[in-house]
Design a protein around this motif. Structure first.
Motif, PDB file in Angstrom:
ATOM      1  N   PRO A  37       0.811  -1.220   0.000  1.00 27.33           N
ATOM      2  CA  PRO A  37       0.000   0.000   0.000  1.00 27.33           C
ATOM      3  C   PRO A  37       0.848   1.275   0.000  1.00 27.33           C
ATOM      4  O   PRO A  37       2.030   1.242   0.338  1.00 27.33           O
ATOM      5  CB  PRO A  37      -0.810  -0.106   1.302  1.00 27.33           C
ATOM      6  CG  PRO A  37      -0.147  -1.128   2.135  1.00 27.33           C
ATOM      7  CD  PRO A  37       0.633  -2.015   1.228  1.00 27.33           C
ATOM      8  N   SER A  38       0.234   2.379  -0.372  1.00 32.66           N
ATOM      9  CA  SER A  38       0.923   3.663  -0.421  1.00 32.66           C
ATOM     10  C   SER A  38       1.558   3.978   0.934  1.00 32.66           C
ATOM     11  O   SER A  38       0.943   3.750   1.982  1.00 32.66           O
ATOM     12  CB  SER A  38      -0.096   4.734  -0.808  1.00 32.66           C
ATOM     13  OG  SER A  38       0.562   5.959  -0.949  1.00 32.66           O
ATOM     14  N   CYS A  40       4.183   2.480   2.295  1.00 32.84           N
ATOM     15  CA  CYS A  40       4.776   1.332   2.989  1.00 32.84           C
ATOM     16  C   CYS A  40       6.300   1.259   2.820  1.00 32.84           C
ATOM     17  O   CYS A  40       6.945   0.421   3.445  1.00 32.84           O
ATOM     18  CB  CYS A  40       4.141   0.028   2.516  1.00 32.84           C
ATOM     19  SG  CYS A  40       4.547  -0.391   0.816  1.00 32.84           S
ATOM     20  N   SER A  43       9.121   2.909  -2.561  1.00 30.05           N
ATOM     21  CA  SER A  43       9.994   3.865  -3.265  1.00 30.05           C
ATOM     22  C   SER A  43      11.259   4.138  -2.470  1.00 30.05           C
ATOM     23  O   SER A  43      12.340   4.293  -3.047  1.00 30.05           O
ATOM     24  CB  SER A  43       9.284   5.205  -3.503  1.00 30.05           C
ATOM     25  OG  SER A  43       8.121   5.002  -4.241  1.00 30.05           O
TER      26      SER A  43
HETATM   27  P1  ADP Z   1       5.623   4.035  -1.034  1.00 31.21           P
HETATM   28  O1  ADP Z   1       6.577   4.138  -2.174  1.00 31.21           O
HETATM   29  O2  ADP Z   1       5.359   2.615  -0.632  1.00 31.21           O
HETATM   30  O3  ADP Z   1       4.342   4.796  -1.281  1.00 31.21           O
HETATM   31  P2  ADP Z   1       7.478   5.749   0.331  1.00 31.21           P
HETATM   32  O4  ADP Z   1       8.770   5.035   0.275  1.00 31.21           O
HETATM   33  O5  ADP Z   1       7.236   6.872  -0.616  1.00 31.21           O
HETATM   34  O6  ADP Z   1       6.299   4.684   0.245  1.00 31.21           O
HETATM   35  O7  ADP Z   1       7.276   6.322   1.802  1.00 31.21           O
HETATM   36  C1  ADP Z   1       7.537   5.547   2.982  1.00 31.21           C
HETATM   37  C2  ADP Z   1       7.394   6.437   4.195  1.00 31.21           C
HETATM   38  O8  ADP Z   1       8.443   7.394   4.187  1.00 31.21           O
HETATM   39  C3  ADP Z   1       6.090   7.231   4.214  1.00 31.21           C
HETATM   40  O9  ADP Z   1       5.683   7.341   5.552  1.00 31.21           O
HETATM   41  C4  ADP Z   1       6.489   8.573   3.669  1.00 31.21           C
HETATM   42  O10 ADP Z   1       5.682   9.611   4.163  1.00 31.21           O
HETATM   43  C5  ADP Z   1       7.917   8.718   4.163  1.00 31.21           C
HETATM   44  N1  ADP Z   1       8.713   9.547   3.230  1.00 31.21           N
HETATM   45  C6  ADP Z   1       8.949   9.297   1.934  1.00 31.21           C
HETATM   46  N2  ADP Z   1       9.689  10.263   1.380  1.00 31.21           N
HETATM   47  C7  ADP Z   1       9.949  11.143   2.380  1.00 31.21           C
HETATM   48  C8  ADP Z   1      10.660  12.365   2.455  1.00 31.21           C
HETATM   49  N3  ADP Z   1      11.269  12.873   1.386  1.00 31.21           N
HETATM   50  N4  ADP Z   1      10.700  12.986   3.635  1.00 31.21           N
HETATM   51  C9  ADP Z   1      10.094  12.483   4.713  1.00 31.21           C
HETATM   52  N5  ADP Z   1       9.399  11.341   4.724  1.00 31.21           N
HETATM   53  C10 ADP Z   1       9.322  10.682   3.571  1.00 31.21           C
END
Ligand code: ADP
Ligand code: ADP
Length: 237
Positions: A37-38, A40, A43
């Motif tokens: 899920p978004s 998690c 990325s």
């Molecule tokens: P996904 O790709 O599964 O949607 P992400 O890797 O983007 O998840 O995000 C994982 C967690 O890290 C989330 O809680 C997100 O808010 C946090 N996060 C991602 N990028 C950043 C950032 N640049 N700064 C702070 N928190 C981040």
């Protein structure tokens, strides 16, 4: 054969921990899908592989991540060379504001990979053919990259990545900005690239993971909760 190995990998954004003790083997010349899920951490894990997270000042990695036995977070690693070896394709097609030809030639120039104009032209043609785009653009190489359709632009971005012959191609939801026909073309392309490249793709679509990957890793709340052959994980109840 395992090519990328994460061991006890943690990623923090400031005080917030985004990935917890990830242990994952990614095999050579196969497509591995990262799903969940978004939010998690898919990325974040993808960007950990080529240290793209270094561009986010508050982001910290600890643990071990090796590619072909080389520790990616070793301070001696040349990050520019690493990113040539581990290319990346983003969700939104992002061609450079240059011609179609220059989009593909750019990386070759930056990395000093060609010595002559004919060699450059040959490599650009080979890359565009590898991306299934040559027939569509051969007569318009001097036109801007963004004059292409969205799906063509994404295949141009893939051609640009393939051109420098990386070992690994990371893809972050490469089809989510595309229509179904363009998506199908990119999926076919990913399948054809796997004979030459190790591919790691983030997708939120189980159907897409089932169509194009051989291995699937499920993330949830920053943890890796399951990994297995795609044909097994999607047939288990
Ligand atoms: P996904 O790709 O599964 O949607 P992400 O890797 O983007 O998840 O995000 C994982 C967690 O890290 C989330 O809680 C997100 O808010 C946090 N996060 C991602 N990028 C950043 C950032 N640049 N700064 C702070 N928190 C981040
Ligand atoms: P996706 O789920 O497609 O990864 P997000 O909306 O989670 O998209 O993230 C989009 C961008 O915002 C990414 O570059 C991510 O690193 C950044 N981001 C995500 N969460 C945060 C956060 N809590 N703080 C700052 N940046 C974030």
């Amino acid at each position: 054969q395992s090519f990328i190995e994460a061991r006890g990998a943690n990623v923090h954004y400031g005080e917030k921990q985004a990935l917890f003790d990830i242990n994952l083997d990614i095999e050579e010349k196969r497509v591995t899908a990262l799903i969940g899920p978004s939010g998690c951490g898919k990325s974040t894990f993808l960007r950990a592989i080529n240290r793209m997270n270094d561009l986010i000042p508050i982001c910290r990695f600890d643990g071990s991540l090796q590619i072909a036995g080389q520790e990616v977070y070793d301070p001696a690693v040349d990050v520019v060379a690493l990113r040539a070896q581990v290319g990346m394709v983003f969700q939104k097609p992002n061609p450079f504001p240059k011609s179609i030809f220059e989009n593909v030639a750019y990386g070759l120039k930056i990395h000093g990979m060609t010595s002559s104009k004919t060699e450059m032209a040959d490599r650009v043609e080979w890359s565009l053919k590898s991306a299934g785009l040559w027939d569509e653009v051969a007569d318009r190489l001097e036109q801007p990259g963004n004059s292409l359709s969205g799906g063509q632009q994404q295949r141009l971005c893939i051609a640009r990545t393939v051109a420098v012959e990386p070992k690994v191609i990371l893809m972050d939801e490469p089809c989510s900005a595309l229509d179904p026909i363009a998506t199908a073309k990119v999926e076919d392309l990913i399948d054809s690239l796997r004979k030459d490249f190790t591919i790691v793709i983030v997708t939120h679509s189980m159907q897409q993971a089932a169509r194009i990957s051989q291995r699937t890793a499920f993330f949830h709340l920053g943890k890796l909760i399951e990994v297995g052959d795609t044909s097994d994980v999607f047939t288990n109840p």
